[in-house]
Design a protein around this motif. Structure first.
Motif, mmCIF file in Angstrom:
data_model
loop_
_atom_site.group_PDB
_atom_site.id
_atom_site.type_symbol
_atom_site.label_atom_id
_atom_site.label_comp_id
_atom_site.label_asym_id
_atom_site.label_seq_id
_atom_site.Cartn_x
_atom_site.Cartn_y
_atom_site.Cartn_z
ATOM 1 N N ASP A 105 0.826 -1.214 0.000
ATOM 2 C CA ASP A 105 0.000 0.000 0.000
ATOM 3 C C ASP A 105 0.853 1.255 0.000
ATOM 4 N N ASN A 106 1.869 1.274 0.849
ATOM 5 C CA ASN A 106 2.750 2.445 0.913
ATOM 6 C C ASN A 106 3.549 2.612 -0.377
ATOM 7 N N GLN A 134 1.231 4.138 -2.903
ATOM 8 C CA GLN A 134 1.035 5.547 -2.574
ATOM 9 C C GLN A 134 2.260 6.372 -2.970
ATOM 10 N N ARG A 135 3.442 5.856 -2.697
ATOM 11 C CA ARG A 135 4.671 6.576 -3.039
ATOM 12 C C ARG A 135 4.835 6.678 -4.555
ATOM 13 N N GLU A 148 2.707 9.478 -5.654
ATOM 14 C CA GLU A 148 3.332 10.748 -5.291
ATOM 15 C C GLU A 148 4.471 11.095 -6.244
ATOM 16 N N PRO A 203 -2.679 3.635 -10.232
ATOM 17 C CA PRO A 203 -2.302 2.729 -9.133
ATOM 18 C C PRO A 203 -3.019 1.395 -9.187
#
Length: 115
Positions: A62-63, A66-67, A70, A81
């Motif tokens: 998940d991170n 998200q990164r 970004e 995503p």
């Protein structure tokens, strides 16, 4: 008379209770019971570790997504995503442990051939 009967019954009940407790404890200390208890504890620990590892992997994924979003926004790249990132495969033909590589390659054992 009742007094003696009361104390006799109390003594018998205490003896039965103590005998039952001792027998249970002795059964828990047999090698088979100890092995089963150790196996159960190992399975429980393995399950807990696997659950934590799965949770950690989900958090990392998940991170990571998200990164990536970004970074895509920062670089002006349109990243969806929902789509997985393309996988990079290693070149199997350069892998000497690959049987296809070994079969398709001829080796020269003549030391003077290159000179």
């Amino acid at each position: 008379m009742f007094r003696r009967t009361f104390w006799f019954t109390t003594g018998v009940a205490a003896g039965v209770w103590a005998t039952t407790k001792v027998n249970r404890k002795l059964k828990q200390l047999t090698p088979e019971s100890l092995a089963a208890t150790a196996a159960n504890k190992a399975l429980e620990t393995g399950q807990r570790l696997r659950d934590r590892a799965v949770g950690f992997a989900v958090d990392v994924r998940d991170n990571m997504a998200q990164r990536e979003v970004e970074l895509g926004e920062a670089l002006g790249i349109d990243v969806d995503p929902a789509l997985p990132a393309p996988r990079r495969h290693t070149a199997m033909e350069n892998n000497r442990s690959n049987p296809k590589y070994i079969e398709n390659t001829t080796y020269s054992y003549n030391r003077n051939e290159d000179h």
